[in-house]
Design a protein around this motif. Structure first.
Motif, PDB file in Angstrom:
ATOM      1  N   SER A   1      44.782  -3.696  11.658  1.00  0.00           N
ATOM      2  CA  SER A   1      44.723  -2.597  12.623  1.00  0.00           C
ATOM      3  C   SER A   1      43.356  -2.554  13.309  1.00  0.00           C
ATOM      4  N   ARG A   2      42.337  -3.017  12.601  1.00  0.00           N
ATOM      5  CA  ARG A   2      40.988  -3.077  13.152  1.00  0.00           C
ATOM      6  C   ARG A   2      40.720  -4.412  13.839  1.00  0.00           C
ATOM      7  N   LEU A   3      41.426  -5.439  13.394  1.00  0.00           N
ATOM      8  CA  LEU A   3      41.200  -6.792  13.890  1.00  0.00           C
ATOM      9  C   LEU A   3      42.555  -7.471  14.114  1.00  0.00           C
TER      10      LEU A   3
ATOM     11  N   SER B   1      42.319 -16.920  19.707  1.00  0.00           N
ATOM     12  CA  SER B   1      42.214 -15.620  20.370  1.00  0.00           C
ATOM     13  C   SER B   1      40.863 -15.441  21.066  1.00  0.00           C
ATOM     14  N   GLY B   2      39.943 -16.353  20.785  1.00  0.00           N
ATOM     15  CA  GLY B   2      38.611 -16.230  21.358  1.00  0.00           C
ATOM     16  C   GLY B   2      37.658 -15.466  20.469  1.00  0.00           C
ATOM     17  N   LYS B   3      38.180 -14.878  19.403  1.00  0.00           N
ATOM     18  CA  LYS B   3      37.337 -14.146  18.456  1.00  0.00           C
ATOM     19  C   LYS B   3      36.870 -15.122  17.390  1.00  0.00           C
TER      20      LYS B   3
ATOM     21  N   VAL C   1      42.627 -17.404   2.566  1.00  0.00           N
ATOM     22  CA  VAL C   1      41.790 -17.636   3.742  1.00  0.00           C
ATOM     23  C   VAL C   1      41.966 -16.453   4.685  1.00  0.00           C
ATOM     24  N   ILE C   2      40.856 -15.812   5.023  1.00  0.00           N
ATOM     25  CA  ILE C   2      40.877 -14.635   5.884  1.00  0.00           C
ATOM     26  C   ILE C   2      39.919 -14.886   7.039  1.00  0.00           C
ATOM     27  N   GLY C   3      40.432 -14.817   8.239  1.00  0.00           N
ATOM     28  CA  GLY C   3      39.591 -15.024   9.408  1.00  0.00           C
ATOM     29  C   GLY C   3      40.378 -14.815  10.680  1.00  0.00           C
TER      30      GLY C   3
END
Length: 168
Positions: free
Chosen positions: A6-8, A31-33, A24-26
């Motif tokens: 919800s934040r990312l 998306s360009g982020k 793995v979290i990223g």
């Protein structure tokens, strides 16, 4: 995961096929982020601990266990454009098998990716301290993967072993 997404919204979480925990979290780099969090000028170890605390429901590791993680690495590559932190999970000074979390940071100090191997749901207060004979552990492990041990594989290497670590 939904709270974090919800934040990312561009976040991707890959789950371990062995343990089912978020591994793995990223962000999806398409998306360009390139970051999960931007905490400029902050201590990288504490930034990672803060991320773990903020996402304890996702990772299954309570605050007190996050506080007990041991920083075993905090370094920047020679080009100065990436840094890494490794925190290790221990119970009574004994490393937990595959119990570490690795975080990558960008040049600007942003938390870019987290690779989680922490043992979720393990309560150090109730974890067994009885490890029995190391040779029996080697034999049991070999049996689980269908490996027939050769005689030399069960000989203790006294030169490489330590009081709390047996090498065969």
């Amino acid at each position: 995961e939904q709270k974090l997404k919800s934040r990312l919204p561009e976040l991707q979480v890959e789950y371990s096929p062995e343990t089912g925990v978020p591994e793995v979290i990223g962000p999806d780099i398409r998306s360009g982020k390139a970051a999960i969090e931007y905490v400029k000028g902050s201590d990288r170890v504490e930034t990672l601990r803060g991320f773990l605390r903020s996402n304890k429901d996702l990772l299954g590791v309570p605050d007190r266990q996050v506080d007990d993680l041991v920083a075993v690495a905090d370094y920047t590559n020679p080009a100065g454009n990436m840094s890494w932190v490794i925190l290790e999970q221990k119970i009574d000074s004994i490393p937990v098998f595959r119990g570490e979390v690795v975080a990558g940071f960008g040049k600007d100090g942003s938390l870019a990716r987290v690779v989680n191997g922490l043992a979720a749901g393990v309560d150090p207060a109730t974890a067994s301290r009885e490890f029995r004979d190391p040779r029996s552990a080697v034999e049991a492990a070999a049996g689980h993967i269908g490996h027939q041990l050769r005689p030399f594989e069960t000989e203790l290497n006294a030169k490489s072993s330590e009081p709390d670590r047996a090498v065969f």
